[in-house]
Motif scaffolding. Structure first.
Motif, short mmCIF file in Angstrom:
data_model
loop_
_atom_site.label_atom_id
_atom_site.label_comp_id
_atom_site.label_asym_id
_atom_site.label_seq_id
_atom_site.Cartn_x
_atom_site.Cartn_y
_atom_site.Cartn_z
N ASP A 168 -7.58 1.38 -5.94
CA ASP A 168 -7.76 2.31 -4.84
C ASP A 168 -8.07 1.54 -3.56
O ASP A 168 -8.07 0.30 -3.53
N THR A 169 -8.35 2.25 -2.48
CA THR A 169 -8.54 1.59 -1.19
C THR A 169 -9.82 0.77 -1.14
O THR A 169 -9.99 -0.04 -0.22
N ALA A 228 0.91 5.74 -0.50
CA ALA A 228 0.05 6.92 -0.40
C ALA A 228 0.89 8.17 -0.60
O ALA A 228 2.09 8.20 -0.29
N LEU A 229 0.26 9.22 -1.14
CA LEU A 229 0.92 10.51 -1.30
C LEU A 229 1.03 11.21 0.05
O LEU A 229 0.20 11.03 0.93
N ARG A 244 -3.44 0.41 -3.62
CA ARG A 244 -3.07 -0.95 -3.26
C ARG A 244 -2.36 -1.55 -4.47
O ARG A 244 -2.88 -1.48 -5.58
N GLU A 286 0.86 -1.18 0.00
CA GLU A 286 0.00 0.00 0.00
C GLU A 286 0.90 1.23 0.00
O GLU A 286 1.85 1.30 0.78
N LEU A 309 3.24 8.83 -6.76
CA LEU A 309 2.50 7.66 -6.31
C LEU A 309 2.86 6.43 -7.16
O LEU A 309 3.08 5.33 -6.63
N ARG A 327 -1.16 15.70 -2.00
CA ARG A 327 -2.52 15.23 -2.27
C ARG A 327 -3.34 16.25 -3.06
O ARG A 327 -4.16 15.89 -3.89
N GLU A 341 0.91 14.55 2.50
CA GLU A 341 -0.14 15.57 2.63
C GLU A 341 0.07 16.73 1.67
O GLU A 341 -0.88 17.27 1.10
N ALA A 398 -6.09 9.48 -7.97
CA ALA A 398 -5.87 8.64 -6.80
C ALA A 398 -4.80 9.25 -5.89
O ALA A 398 -3.81 9.81 -6.36
N THR A 399 -5.00 9.13 -4.58
CA THR A 399 -4.02 9.58 -3.59
C THR A 399 -3.44 8.42 -2.80
O THR A 399 -2.43 8.58 -2.14
N GLU A 400 -4.10 7.27 -2.86
CA GLU A 400 -3.62 6.05 -2.20
C GLU A 400 -3.84 4.87 -3.14
O GLU A 400 -4.80 4.86 -3.91
#
Length: 228
Positions: free
Chosen positions: A81-82, A6-7, A64, A4, A24, A12, A9, A60-62
């Motif tokens: 995505d999540t 993620a970007l 899988r 996993e 990412l 984002r 803060e 997308a910011t996160e």
């Protein structure tokens, strides 16, 4: 391998500018270099050949990540995505090994690049008399006030909205390509494209007019490169 990513803060907010934020995507691909602790480390591998790249969603910011073998040397990449909804996939990504010495040599070469910027001082001796014989022309809007400056120096300047509207063959034709505010665009990328397209259009028209063969085209800008 599953992971996993993620970007941060601070990144984002700009995720919507990209189909898939490069930071990412880069983080997802870095997982390809992670192996078992008892595995002998090998040379670094850089992406070389991509096959079957698809983008299904943007912003997308996160992610899988699922990485799995593809062929003898490649890996396949599945990004979701999540919620498990697919974002992007790569059928096969093949890397090429690169030694640390090659990466170091590359950084040294850029410091000795053949592309440089030089500012040459133009000699002023004897130019006043020659300048009085120059025929000047301004094409399009005079965003930088060049006409007033030349006229204040005793020069005659003709103007026209386009190259085709100029009469005769002036010695020097001026075109301004100054800043994003001059383009009428609301953001810097759009202004940059607008001004670049305008300059390209003028150059194409210039090359297509035989009557300008003995003339000089000067594209005047500001704030592009610092004169140091």
């Amino acid at each position: 391998m599953f992971a996993e990513v993620a970007l941060g803060e601070e990144q984002r907010a700009e995720a919507g500018r990209f189909g898939l934020h490069p930071a990412l995507f880069d983080a997802a691909l870095h997982m390809a270099g992670v192996g078992p602790e008892d595995e002998e480390p090998g040379p670094a591998r850089l992406p070389f050949a991509w096959t079957g790249v698809s983008l299904y969603a943007t912003g997308a910011t996160e992610l899988r990540v699922r990485l799995s073998p593809s062929g003898a040397e490649g890996i396949s990449v599945l990004l979701a995505d999540t919620d498990g909804v697919p974002v992007a996939s790569v059928d096969a990504l093949v890397g090429r090994p690169v030694a640390a010495e090659q990466l170091t040599a590359s950084s040294q070469l850029t410091k000795d690049s053949l592309f440089t910027v030089e500012w040459d001082r133009v000699p002023t001796e004897g130019m006043q008399g020659a300048a009085s014989q120059v025929q000047w022309a301004m094409v399009g809007s005079d965003d930088l006030g060049l006409t007033a400056t030349l006229e204040a120096a005793g020069q005659d300047v003709v103007s026209g909205p386009e190259l085709a509207t100029l009469a005769g063959s002036p010695d020097v034709v001026l075109v301004t390509c100054a800043s994003e505010s001059d383009s009428g665009a609301q953001d810097l990328p759009s202004a940059t494209r607008h001004l670049a397209h305008r300059a390209l259009r003028v150059v194409r028209e210039w090359l297509g007019e035989e009557r300008f063969a003995g003339s000089r085209l000067v594209v005047v800008t500001r704030g592009a490169v610092a004169a140091v």
